[in-house]
Write an enzyme that holds these catalytic residues in place. Sequence first.
Site, PDB file in Angstrom:
ATOM      1  N   PHE A   1      -8.644 -15.133  -4.142  1.00  0.00           N
ATOM      2  CA  PHE A   1      -8.640 -13.791  -3.544  1.00  0.00           C
ATOM      3  C   PHE A   1      -9.736 -12.903  -4.139  1.00  0.00           C
ATOM      4  O   PHE A   1     -10.161 -13.109  -5.275  1.00  0.00           O
ATOM      5  CB  PHE A   1      -7.280 -13.132  -3.783  1.00  0.00           C
TER       6      PHE A   1
ATOM      7  N   HIS B   1      28.891 -25.687 -16.043  1.00  0.00           N
ATOM      8  CA  HIS B   1      28.834 -27.059 -15.531  1.00  0.00           C
ATOM      9  C   HIS B   1      29.570 -27.136 -14.198  1.00  0.00           C
ATOM     10  O   HIS B   1      30.630 -26.539 -14.056  1.00  0.00           O
ATOM     11  CB  HIS B   1      29.508 -28.006 -16.523  1.00  0.00           C
TER      12      HIS B   1
HETATM   13  P1  FAD Z   1      -0.640  -5.970  -1.197  1.00  0.00           P
HETATM   14  O1  FAD Z   1       0.698  -6.537  -1.051  1.00  0.00           O
HETATM   15  O2  FAD Z   1      -1.799  -6.760  -0.687  1.00  0.00           O
HETATM   16  O3  FAD Z   1      -0.632  -4.559  -0.492  1.00  0.00           O
HETATM   17  C1  FAD Z   1      -1.786  -3.794  -0.349  1.00  0.00           C
HETATM   18  C2  FAD Z   1      -1.598  -2.853   0.817  1.00  0.00           C
HETATM   19  O4  FAD Z   1      -2.663  -1.916   0.807  1.00  0.00           O
HETATM   20  C3  FAD Z   1      -1.692  -3.550   2.173  1.00  0.00           C
HETATM   21  O5  FAD Z   1      -0.531  -3.235   2.920  1.00  0.00           O
HETATM   22  C4  FAD Z   1      -2.939  -2.985   2.825  1.00  0.00           C
HETATM   23  O6  FAD Z   1      -2.802  -2.823   4.230  1.00  0.00           O
HETATM   24  C5  FAD Z   1      -3.053  -1.632   2.134  1.00  0.00           C
HETATM   25  N1  FAD Z   1      -4.414  -1.093   2.063  1.00  0.00           N
HETATM   26  C6  FAD Z   1      -5.537  -1.713   1.642  1.00  0.00           C
HETATM   27  N2  FAD Z   1      -6.582  -0.847   1.645  1.00  0.00           N
HETATM   28  C7  FAD Z   1      -6.091   0.349   2.076  1.00  0.00           C
HETATM   29  C8  FAD Z   1      -6.668   1.618   2.278  1.00  0.00           C
HETATM   30  N3  FAD Z   1      -7.958   1.875   2.009  1.00  0.00           N
HETATM   31  N4  FAD Z   1      -5.885   2.618   2.749  1.00  0.00           N
HETATM   32  C9  FAD Z   1      -4.571   2.389   3.012  1.00  0.00           C
HETATM   33  N5  FAD Z   1      -3.961   1.197   2.824  1.00  0.00           N
HETATM   34  C10 FAD Z   1      -4.717   0.194   2.354  1.00  0.00           C
HETATM   35  N6  FAD Z   1       3.382 -13.573  -4.883  1.00  0.00           N
HETATM   36  C11 FAD Z   1       4.542 -13.829  -5.485  1.00  0.00           C
HETATM   37  O7  FAD Z   1       4.854 -13.221  -6.522  1.00  0.00           O
HETATM   38  N7  FAD Z   1       5.420 -14.751  -4.977  1.00  0.00           N
HETATM   39  C12 FAD Z   1       5.134 -15.451  -3.855  1.00  0.00           C
HETATM   40  O8  FAD Z   1       5.932 -16.275  -3.420  1.00  0.00           O
HETATM   41  C13 FAD Z   1       3.905 -15.198  -3.201  1.00  0.00           C
HETATM   42  N8  FAD Z   1       3.591 -15.865  -2.077  1.00  0.00           N
HETATM   43  C14 FAD Z   1       2.423 -15.573  -1.449  1.00  0.00           C
HETATM   44  C15 FAD Z   1       2.112 -16.267  -0.293  1.00  0.00           C
HETATM   45  C16 FAD Z   1       0.932 -15.994   0.377  1.00  0.00           C
HETATM   46  C17 FAD Z   1       0.600 -16.739   1.635  1.00  0.00           C
HETATM   47  C18 FAD Z   1       0.056 -14.999  -0.137  1.00  0.00           C
HETATM   48  C19 FAD Z   1      -1.216 -14.671   0.586  1.00  0.00           C
HETATM   49  C20 FAD Z   1       0.349 -14.312  -1.275  1.00  0.00           C
HETATM   50  C21 FAD Z   1       1.540 -14.600  -1.950  1.00  0.00           C
HETATM   51  N9  FAD Z   1       1.873 -13.945  -3.126  1.00  0.00           N
HETATM   52  C22 FAD Z   1       3.039 -14.229  -3.748  1.00  0.00           C
HETATM   53  C23 FAD Z   1       0.977 -12.928  -3.727  1.00  0.00           C
HETATM   54  C24 FAD Z   1       1.467 -11.521  -3.353  1.00  0.00           C
HETATM   55  O9  FAD Z   1       1.519 -11.415  -1.950  1.00  0.00           O
HETATM   56  C25 FAD Z   1       0.535 -10.475  -3.928  1.00  0.00           C
HETATM   57  O10 FAD Z   1       0.379 -10.690  -5.313  1.00  0.00           O
HETATM   58  C26 FAD Z   1       1.106  -9.090  -3.702  1.00  0.00           C
HETATM   59  O11 FAD Z   1       1.224  -8.827  -2.325  1.00  0.00           O
HETATM   60  C27 FAD Z   1       0.214  -8.017  -4.337  1.00  0.00           C
HETATM   61  O12 FAD Z   1       0.777  -6.763  -4.110  1.00  0.00           O
HETATM   62  P2  FAD Z   1      -0.135  -5.462  -4.017  1.00  0.00           P
HETATM   63  O13 FAD Z   1       0.808  -4.319  -3.877  1.00  0.00           O
HETATM   64  O14 FAD Z   1      -1.107  -5.441  -5.122  1.00  0.00           O
HETATM   65  O15 FAD Z   1      -1.016  -5.631  -2.700  1.00  0.00           O
END
Ligand code: FAD
Length: 460
Positions: free
Chosen positions: A267, A439
């Site tokens: 990523f 258990h």
């Molecule tokens: P995100 O969840 O990515 O949220 C960021 C948000 O910011 C998004 O909604 C986006 O639309 C918004 N955004 C971006 N830029 C702007 C802007 N300028 N203005 C307004 N909004 C904006 N992690 C786990 O712990 N367990 C799992 O089982 C797991 N499975 C996964 C499976 C897949 C297929 C993927 C891709 C990831 C997985 N992950 C998992 C990782 C997890 O999804 C991420 O670590 C997590 O979502 C990160 O959270 P975040 O809040 O940092 O960002």
Amino acid sequence: MDTYDVVVIGGGPGGYVAAARTAQSGMKTALVEKESLGGTCLNWGCIPTKALLQNAEVIHLLGRGRAFGFSFDNLTVDYAAAHKRSRQVVMRQNRRVAALMKKSGVAIYEGEAHFVDAETLVVAPSDVRLRAKQIIIATGAKSRALSDCPFDGKKVINFRNALEMTETPESAVIVGAGPIGMEFATLWSRYGCRVTVAEMMSHALPLEDAEISMEAEKQFKRNGINVKTETLVETVKPLDEGVSVTIKTGDVRESITVDTVLVAIGFTPNCLTLDLDKAHVAVLKGAIDVDETMRTSVPHIYAIGDVNGKMGLAHVASAQGMIAAENIAGRTTKALDYTAMPRCTYSHPEVASVGLTEARAREMGHEVITAVCPFAGNGKAVAMDDNIGFVKIVAEAGSEKILGVHLVGGHVTELVASATGMIALGATAEQVAETVYPHPTLSEAIMEAAQALCGHAVHL
Ligand code: FAD
């Protein structure tokens, strides 16, 4: 101009948790989200993949029906129905996050936030301006493409394209045998897709303890997934029919044509489109640089979750969100210990771990002892007819302090929480060995591995 104590950019597990917490602490809080509350995790990551993998698990169970005395003919599986169910699960959880925001008193702005200066944001396309005393950036990360073959969304795809598909490909190459690659490999192969996974490191799930990776890889292969390690993907060329992929393992070059190539190689933090320069927020190696309190180079601006590049996991993002919110509220917090963060892969078999791998512990200069307890003799695992895999404990010789717990097998993602407690509390193998576990449960394997470490395992 709307003014707030705190504005959070991004409504994923980092952003929405931080926003709820600052609002619950009495601060006037807004959250800007350009797409859907819940972020990548809820909408296109953790949750829909687990819903689909549950369907894959049912297929697997039905396939073993005979062992349980069930027989049936003409079993059909419908991926479109599984897909529909996964989206329903997402929508249900979306509503829960929206309700939490409402109940906590967080104002939601739909749109994309950009910095105007260090205190002001503009939301596109509405052009609403928000002024904030404190800002939390929680914009997540996007999937990295192969350097010479961009995503086309149809044949060369990322996780999101894969989760939008209402049917599985008949054949696929998955680039990268990390957790996301192996979860899709498990899902698609259960639905009959011929999956080849190309991984440049020497084992699937290469960041896990080597013994765990080797066992998991053996089982993936047994499940029909063609895992090719020490393999480089040299070229990916979309054709009229399918995609041609050239891979190289050692000196052997191979060309395969498949329906779809899923790229799961990591990523890139979402910080380029925020106009961070206008707020003078420093970026280091493509991620927003933060200290232990999640503060960026600008003291009233914080960055949490995938955007700071520390550890791309949802629970880490939420934990960082809590730290930012607590600091904004004037409360002191303990620094996060990233080695104590549990890591799960929901493939078949599942893999889960917390703490140091044996190799990392040795690299760090620890004198290490280890013990393993297989699930083969575990009563619950045998009763469930799901008894492959094992628990491995890594401890410091002498003190027997537990440094790492590593698991491969059925349902082990549910077991790692108790191991996380052990690492967080600095437990010793003796303390775990003396604890009475219920258990019959799979968790007894953790207790027995600890007993083995202390030299008094009864069953091993
Ligand atoms: P995100 O969840 O990515 O949220 C960021 C948000 O910011 C998004 O909604 C986006 O639309 C918004 N955004 C971006 N830029 C702007 C802007 N300028 N203005 C307004 N909004 C904006 N992690 C786990 O712990 N367990 C799992 O089982 C797991 N499975 C996964 C499976 C897949 C297929 C993927 C891709 C990831 C997985 N992950 C998992 C990782 C997890 O999804 C991420 O670590 C997590 O979502 C990160 O959270 P975040 O809040 O940092 O960002």
